[in-house]
Write an enzyme that holds these catalytic residues in place. Structure first.
Site, PDB file in Angstrom:
ATOM      1  N   ALA A  69      35.640  61.993  19.679  1.00  0.00           N
ATOM      2  CA  ALA A  69      36.718  62.487  18.820  1.00  0.00           C
ATOM      3  C   ALA A  69      36.874  61.564  17.613  1.00  0.00           C
ATOM      4  CB  ALA A  69      38.012  62.522  19.627  1.00  0.00           C
ATOM      5  N   VAL A 125      38.453  72.465  23.194  1.00  0.00           N
ATOM      6  CA  VAL A 125      36.989  72.334  23.136  1.00  0.00           C
ATOM      7  C   VAL A 125      36.458  71.860  24.490  1.00  0.00           C
ATOM      8  CG1 VAL A 125      35.069  71.196  21.972  1.00  0.00           C
ATOM      9  CG2 VAL A 125      37.049  71.901  20.643  1.00  0.00           C
ATOM     10  N   GLY A 126      37.200  70.960  25.125  1.00  0.00           N
ATOM     11  CA  GLY A 126      36.765  70.455  26.432  1.00  0.00           C
ATOM     12  C   GLY A 126      36.625  71.565  27.467  1.00  0.00           C
ATOM     13  N   GLU A 176      37.297  63.707  28.789  1.00  0.00           N
ATOM     14  CA  GLU A 176      38.461  62.887  28.409  1.00  0.00           C
ATOM     15  C   GLU A 176      39.207  63.674  27.343  1.00  0.00           C
ATOM     16  OE1 GLU A 176      39.411  59.958  29.611  1.00  0.00           O
ATOM     17  OE2 GLU A 176      37.651  59.186  30.663  1.00  0.00           O
ATOM     18  N   CYS A 223      45.254  59.377  22.113  1.00  0.00           N
ATOM     19  CA  CYS A 223      45.382  60.293  23.251  1.00  0.00           C
ATOM     20  C   CYS A 223      46.524  59.826  24.150  1.00  0.00           C
ATOM     21  CB  CYS A 223      44.081  60.376  24.018  1.00  0.00           C
ATOM     22  SG  CYS A 223      43.426  58.768  24.454  1.00  0.00           S
ATOM     23  N   GLY A 267      47.692  52.077  24.902  1.00  0.00           N
ATOM     24  CA  GLY A 267      47.037  50.782  24.847  1.00  0.00           C
ATOM     25  C   GLY A 267      46.577  50.310  26.207  1.00  0.00           C
ATOM     26  N   ALA A 268      45.386  50.761  26.608  1.00  0.00           N
ATOM     27  CA  ALA A 268      44.853  50.399  27.923  1.00  0.00           C
ATOM     28  C   ALA A 268      43.813  49.289  27.779  1.00  0.00           C
ATOM     29  CB  ALA A 268      44.227  51.621  28.572  1.00  0.00           C
TER      30      ALA A 268
HETATM   31  P1  NAD Z   1      37.914  67.992  18.949  1.00  0.00           P
HETATM   32  O1  NAD Z   1      37.967  68.624  20.288  1.00  0.00           O
HETATM   33  O2  NAD Z   1      38.214  68.834  17.767  1.00  0.00           O
HETATM   34  O3  NAD Z   1      36.436  67.394  18.689  1.00  0.00           O
HETATM   35  C1  NAD Z   1      35.825  66.492  19.593  1.00  0.00           C
HETATM   36  C2  NAD Z   1      34.306  66.555  19.432  1.00  0.00           C
HETATM   37  O4  NAD Z   1      33.836  67.837  19.837  1.00  0.00           O
HETATM   38  C3  NAD Z   1      33.831  66.397  17.990  1.00  0.00           C
HETATM   39  O5  NAD Z   1      32.678  65.587  18.010  1.00  0.00           O
HETATM   40  C4  NAD Z   1      33.507  67.826  17.582  1.00  0.00           C
HETATM   41  O6  NAD Z   1      32.561  67.913  16.527  1.00  0.00           O
HETATM   42  C5  NAD Z   1      32.947  68.378  18.856  1.00  0.00           C
HETATM   43  N1  NAD Z   1      32.986  69.841  19.010  1.00  0.00           N
HETATM   44  C6  NAD Z   1      33.819  70.731  18.405  1.00  0.00           C
HETATM   45  N2  NAD Z   1      33.570  71.988  18.884  1.00  0.00           N
HETATM   46  C7  NAD Z   1      32.583  71.868  19.801  1.00  0.00           C
HETATM   47  C8  NAD Z   1      31.913  72.795  20.661  1.00  0.00           C
HETATM   48  N3  NAD Z   1      32.213  74.091  20.671  1.00  0.00           N
HETATM   49  N4  NAD Z   1      30.962  72.314  21.501  1.00  0.00           N
HETATM   50  C9  NAD Z   1      30.668  70.994  21.543  1.00  0.00           C
HETATM   51  N5  NAD Z   1      31.271  70.069  20.749  1.00  0.00           N
HETATM   52  C10 NAD Z   1      32.207  70.504  19.895  1.00  0.00           C
HETATM   53  O7  NAD Z   1      38.859  66.711  18.996  1.00  0.00           O
HETATM   54  P2  NAD Z   1      39.363  65.777  17.810  1.00  0.00           P
HETATM   55  O8  NAD Z   1      40.329  66.532  16.957  1.00  0.00           O
HETATM   56  O9  NAD Z   1      38.214  65.096  17.163  1.00  0.00           O
HETATM   57  O10 NAD Z   1      40.141  64.641  18.631  1.00  0.00           O
HETATM   58  C11 NAD Z   1      41.486  64.728  19.039  1.00  0.00           C
HETATM   59  C12 NAD Z   1      41.592  65.098  20.496  1.00  0.00           C
HETATM   60  O11 NAD Z   1      40.841  64.201  21.312  1.00  0.00           O
HETATM   61  C13 NAD Z   1      43.014  65.005  21.011  1.00  0.00           C
HETATM   62  O12 NAD Z   1      43.290  66.113  21.826  1.00  0.00           O
HETATM   63  C14 NAD Z   1      43.020  63.725  21.835  1.00  0.00           C
HETATM   64  O13 NAD Z   1      44.004  63.652  22.835  1.00  0.00           O
HETATM   65  C15 NAD Z   1      41.644  63.753  22.403  1.00  0.00           C
HETATM   66  N6  NAD Z   1      41.237  62.421  22.825  1.00  0.00           N
HETATM   67  C16 NAD Z   1      41.233  62.161  24.167  1.00  0.00           C
HETATM   68  C17 NAD Z   1      40.894  60.897  24.621  1.00  0.00           C
HETATM   69  C18 NAD Z   1      40.891  60.561  26.085  1.00  0.00           C
HETATM   70  O14 NAD Z   1      40.340  59.542  26.440  1.00  0.00           O
HETATM   71  N7  NAD Z   1      41.494  61.371  26.941  1.00  0.00           N
HETATM   72  C19 NAD Z   1      40.538  59.898  23.689  1.00  0.00           C
HETATM   73  C20 NAD Z   1      40.545  60.201  22.346  1.00  0.00           C
HETATM   74  C21 NAD Z   1      40.903  61.475  21.922  1.00  0.00           C
END
Ligand code: NAD
Length: 534
Positions: free
Chosen positions: A181, A266-267, A284, A318, A483-484
């Site tokens: 992300a 996306v996840g 994540e 996050c 902050g982990a």
């Molecule tokens: P995002 O889901 O938009 O993008 C994440 C990644 O997925 C990027 O590299 C993006 O290019 C890629 N992507 C987008 N569509 C895809 C698809 N269809 N298939 C495969 N890959 C694809 O997230 P973001 O806006 O970059 O980040 C913010 C989010 O990330 C927030 O929800 C945040 O909570 C989360 N986050 C979670 C953690 C954790 O450890 N739980 C850590 C950091 C961020």
């Protein structure tokens, strides 16, 4: 004043593609060209890139920092082939020697810690101390992985059959794809790469399309270590790109594990695709983290912790504190002290040492913030502070918003307002009477990443960390949600994806496990006493 000058420079130079001195100082320190040429955004042992051009845009000034040529589908295929070849060589190197590589990587990163931290601030927008802290996290996890490289042990299991023994053996897994992300453009890759490398895998990284420079700078450092040791660069490949490259990587059957960090939306897609081909996933995803403040809490500690949790990284962690549950007896005092701290926020250039609040990362994020505010207003919520953009110069050039505290009318924790992660500095507050009620609210949302209870009463602590307590992956006491440290496995439950990375037992996912039964006897008995005589 400095910031004003910087902004003008950025605007004046946008058309001529000459970088501001602010940006070129940061990029030059990491050997990133500052000329108008497009940068190669693919590394598989060689630098290349012929796919779509990504623009790295400074969120503080709007300046285009660089144009990066991302991976074409063919380049992704070649990068994966090279990763497979690299894996075949790398898996045969003993783990402690792989650990020595990680140690060298740790040294190389530490030598560039401040420079990389500045690049994180420039490109992502978080303030310098957090940018440097993020690189420090990569350094720390390298230390951890070096030690781990001598401790990735299997087990010897007692066999029920005479003259037999059973081993549980970990071996390298294959290719690990890391999709990351925008908000941790260095550390998330670090958590994965260091452990994956110690485990003997080839790792291929697809970073966020809006932070390509951080990924290029990190990959240059990793590549220099691999090349110095005569090892293939494809042990740590890079494919910049957007959704298409992400999808192609996730679908590829040649990728044994996909470690995905990003949004729940996306996840969810990534999880389904990888599961449908029986690959491994480590997810994540989003967090919607709550802090609960009991009447006996030490407010001199709790108020600043909530302040950092909700305002730090402009609410784009996050683990950011998004929900605040206050015991009715201390709510007025807590909110008044918190508002006092909000009044001290210094917004500005994240590279300046006295700045507390940087910009949101993209223009798109401004929309997320505005729609959260519109929804609060439409629902008649009380907005205690914030609720608007900074629209005066020079902040109007960047994506600056005022951190907001709001008290929604509804207490229904499943209402969209409470149940959705808004990736912006908006804190939703409510009052409760009993801890049980607050725990129920804490657990009622889909996400389960981080949670925090403030109390001095051991009985509350027991409830909070026990079977009827918080259902999150991170359950803190007198420590904020944000902050982990790297030592414990990091991740969340429920729609946060159940993934765990970094410390603890997270390494066990980066290897393939085999149960090996060895027969040292002259008989070949079947288990469970089964007889099958011909
Ligand atoms: P995002 O889901 O938009 O993008 C994440 C990644 O997925 C990027 O590299 C993006 O290019 C890629 N992507 C987008 N569509 C895809 C698809 N269809 N298939 C495969 N890959 C694809 O997230 P973001 O806006 O970059 O980040 C913010 C989010 O990330 C927030 O929800 C945040 O909570 C989360 N986050 C979670 C953690 C954790 O450890 N739980 C850590 C950091 C961020």
């Amino acid at each position: 004043m400095l910031f004003t000058r910087i902004t003008r420079l950025a605007l004046n130079t946008r058309s001529t593609r000459q970088l501001s001195s602010r940006a070129s100082t940061v990029l030059s320190a990491l050997d990133i060209p500052t000329t108008p040429t497009e940068l190669p955004g693919v590394y598989d042992g060689q630098w290349k890139g012929s796919g779509d051009v990504l623009e790295s845009i400074c969120p503080t000034t709007g300046e285009v920092l660089a144009r990066v040529k991302s991976a074409s589908p063919e380049e992704l295929s070649v990068a994966l082939e090279k990763a497979r070849e690299a894996y075949k060589e790398f898996r045969l190197i003993p783990a402690p020697r792989r650990g020595e590589l990680v140690r060298q990587l740790r040294e190389a990163l530490a030598a560039k810690r401040d420079e990389l931290g500045a690049l994180v601030s420039l490109e992502m927008g978080k303030i310098k101390t957090e940018g440097v802290g993020e690189v420090q996290e990569f350094v720390d996890i390298c230390d951890y992985a070096v030690g781990l490289s001598r401790m990735m042990n299997g087990r010897v299991v007692s066999s029920e059959r005479p003259g037999h023994t059973i081993l549980e053996v970990p071996n390298p897994l294959g290719i690990v794809a890391v999709l990351s992300a925008f908000n941790f453009p260095v550390a998330v890759y670090g958590w994965n790469l260091s452990i994956s490398m110690a485990a003997g895998n080839a790792t291929i990284w697809k970073p966020s399309p809006s932070t390509p420079l951080c990924s290029i700078a990190v990959t240059k450092i990793v590549a220099s270590v691999l090349e110095k040791n005569g090892l293939p660069g494809a042990i740590a490949g890079l494919v910049t790109g957007g959704k298409d490259i992400g999808e192609a990587l996730v679908e590829d059957r040649d990728v044994e594990m996909v470690s995905f960090t990003g949004s729940e939306a996306v996840g969810r897609k990534v999880g389904k695709v990888v599961q449908s081909r029986f690959g491994k996933t480590l997810l994540e995803l989003g967090g919607n983290n709550a802090s609960i403040i009991m009447p006996d809490a030490d407010l001199s500690l709790a108020v600043p912790a909530v302040f950092f949790g909700s305002v730090g990284t402009a609410g784009q962690r996050c683990t950011s504190t998004r929900r605040l549950y206050l015991h009715r007896s201390i709510a007025p005092e807590f909110l008044s002290r918190l508002q006092g701290l909000y009044g001290t926020i210094r917004a500005g250039d994240p590279l300046a040492t006295d700045t507390l609040l940087g910009p949101l990362h993209t223009r798109g994020a401004l929309g997320i913030y505005s729609s959260a505010i519109d929804q609060l207003k439409a629902a008649d919520a009380e907005i205690l502070t914030g609720g608007s953009r900074y629209d005066e110069a020079p902040l109007d050039q960047g994506n600056f918003v005022r951190p907001t505290i709001a008290i929604p009318k509804t207490l229904d924790p499943t209402h969209e307002m409470w149940a959705t992660e808004r990736f912006a500095p908006v804190l939703y507050a409510a009052e409760f009477d009993e801890l049980e009620q607050a725990i129920e609210w804490n657990n009622a949302v889909p996400q389960g990443l981080s949670s925090s209870l403030w109390t001095r009463d051991l009985r509350n602590v027991g409830k909070w960390i026990g079977p009827a307590g918080s259902d999150a992956g991170i359950v803190n006491v007198n420590v904020g949600t944000s902050g982990a440290e790297i030592g414990a496995a990091f991740g969340g439950n429920k729609s946060t994806g159940w993934g765990r990375e970094s410390g603890g037992d997270a390494w066990k996912q980066y290897v393939r496990w085999s149960a090996c039964t060895l027969n040292f006897s002259d008989e070949a008995p079947l288990a469970q006493g089964v007889s099958f005589d011909a």
